[in-house]
Design an enzyme around this catalytic site. Structure first.
Site, PDB file in Angstrom:
ATOM      1  N   SER A  84       0.859  -1.184   0.000  1.00  0.00           N
ATOM      2  CA  SER A  84       0.000   0.000   0.000  1.00  0.00           C
ATOM      3  C   SER A  84       0.894   1.233   0.000  1.00  0.00           C
ATOM      4  O   SER A  84       1.951   1.233   0.639  1.00  0.00           O
ATOM      5  CB  SER A  84      -0.904   0.021   1.230  1.00  0.00           C
ATOM      6  OG  SER A  84      -1.765   1.144   1.205  1.00  0.00           O
ATOM      7  N   LYS A 159      -6.519   4.621   3.372  1.00  0.00           N
ATOM      8  CA  LYS A 159      -6.626   3.342   4.069  1.00  0.00           C
ATOM      9  C   LYS A 159      -8.081   2.998   4.366  1.00  0.00           C
ATOM     10  O   LYS A 159      -8.495   1.833   4.249  1.00  0.00           O
ATOM     11  CB  LYS A 159      -5.820   3.367   5.364  1.00  0.00           C
ATOM     12  CG  LYS A 159      -4.326   3.543   5.183  1.00  0.00           C
ATOM     13  CD  LYS A 159      -3.713   2.477   4.303  1.00  0.00           C
ATOM     14  CE  LYS A 159      -3.689   1.102   4.919  1.00  0.00           C
ATOM     15  NZ  LYS A 159      -2.934   0.110   4.084  1.00  0.00           N
TER      16      LYS A 159
END
Length: 358
Positions: A84, A159
């Protein structure tokens, strides 16, 4: 029969430890990298596999591209989606960060759904998807909480939206193609690095304190977790049948950066490292943030204590965490060992025996 699993973002700090944990427990691991020719960035993983006698192979795939994911997932029984984006400074365009996080996650999940072999995906999310944007801070947050996107900064938005998108994607799948999803939500991740290139933004406070890169500590702190314990939690999230459909907070006690400094000064001061122990006034931090994008990231969290409970992971998965002090000192030692932190700037005093007890 050996189970083959996929781990995304192989050269990252967390993914490297997850790969090592899986190899140690007999899994065959396929791991994604952006560039198969950049062998130096994954040499530490190849060495770990050789040391453990483990089965490790690499596949090329990028979160920003559709190509490569179906081949990477093919034949795997499970996927650990660890990769990520994490900004070192506030992005000029938050939508680019959000798009990479959300679309990258969906690319992995689409490939998993199409594979016919994947039965469970363990998604590395973050407490950033839990703790931000709330008007009340003096609350112990749990897996039941979600960050308020409209009141969150770019990374927290990315997120939260990526994890939300993952749950929505799985819920919308037809039953025949549906796999199980588990989300792991870590706090600030401490612990030793495996190579000089496998560092993360969470190492910056330790690096800055040890290298004298800051005159003191802003009034910021974090609920922490050791990367080795986090890797164990990822494995348990795969192996525990009842974990399907669950989120798990992976974060312990809140520790202020000033306490990082005091612990590091006590341990590394006698070795010649001049670690600052003073606390910087908020007004000074805000003034510096006008010119320093990295410091600007800390401003919204000045004086805020991260309070979370990992009781669910302890109760349902039998998971435990090691003391923060040992994690912090192991982090510092590894940064020095791998040359991320330069040598001391003054002559060292005789070094007493180190204790890693809590």
């Amino acid at each position: 029969m050996i189970t083959r699993v996929l781990v995304t973002g192989a050269t990252g700090f967390v993914a490297g430890q997850v790969i090592t944990e899986l190899l140690e427990h007999g899994y065959a691991v396929r791991a994604t990298v952006r560039d198969l020719s950049a062998t130096g960035k994954r040499a530490h993983l190849a060495e770990a596999a050789a040391r453990l006698g483990g089965d490790l192979e690499f596949a090329a795939a990028d979160l920003d591209r559709e190509t490569g994911w179906e081949a990477a997932v093919s034949g795997c029984a499970a996927v650990f989606h660890v990769a990520s984006p994490f900004p070192a400074a506030p992005p000029d365009n938050e939508n680019e960060l959000i798009t990479t996080a959300v679309e990258g996650t969906l690319r992995v999940l689409r490939a998993a759904a199409a594979s016919g072999s994947v039965r469970r995906v363990v998604l590395t999310s973050s407490i950033a998807a839990i703790t931000h944007g709330h008007d009340v801070h003096d609350v112990v947050r749990t897996e039941a909480d979600w960050s308020v996107v409209e009141k969150s900064a770019a990374y927290q938005k990315s997120k939260t939206l990526a994890e939300r998108a993952a749950w929505d994607f799985v819920a919308a799948l037809p039953a025949a193609a549906r796999f199980e999803l588990v989300a792991v939500n870590p706090g600030m991740i401490l612990g030793p690095v495996q190579s000089a290139t496998a560092t993360s933004t969470s190492h910056e406070p330790v690096r800055l304190l040890l290298s004298g890169g800051v005159p003191g500590s802003p009034r910021v702190g974090w609920a922490t977790v050791d990367v080795r314990d986090l890797a164990v939690l990822h494995r348990l999230a795969l192996e525990t049948p009842a974990a399907a459909g669950q989120r798990y907070v992976a974060a312990g006690e809140h520790v202020w950066m000033r306490d990082f400094g005091r612990t590091l000064a006590a341990e590394f001061g006698p070795r010649g490292y001049r670690v600052p122990t003073r606390v910087l006034p908020d007004l000074l931090v805000r003034a510096i943030a006008l010119f320093d994008k990295t410091i600007r990231l800390t401003v919204p969290t000045l004086g805020i204590e991260e309070r979370l409970s990992s009781e669910k992971a302890r109760r349902e998965l039998g998971w435990t965490m090691r003391p923060v002090r040992g994690s912090l000192l192991d982090t510092a030692e590894s940064l020095i060992q791998h040359g991320v932190v330069p040598g001391p700037r003054r002559a060292a005093a005789p070094v007493p025996a180190r204790s890693t007890s809590a």
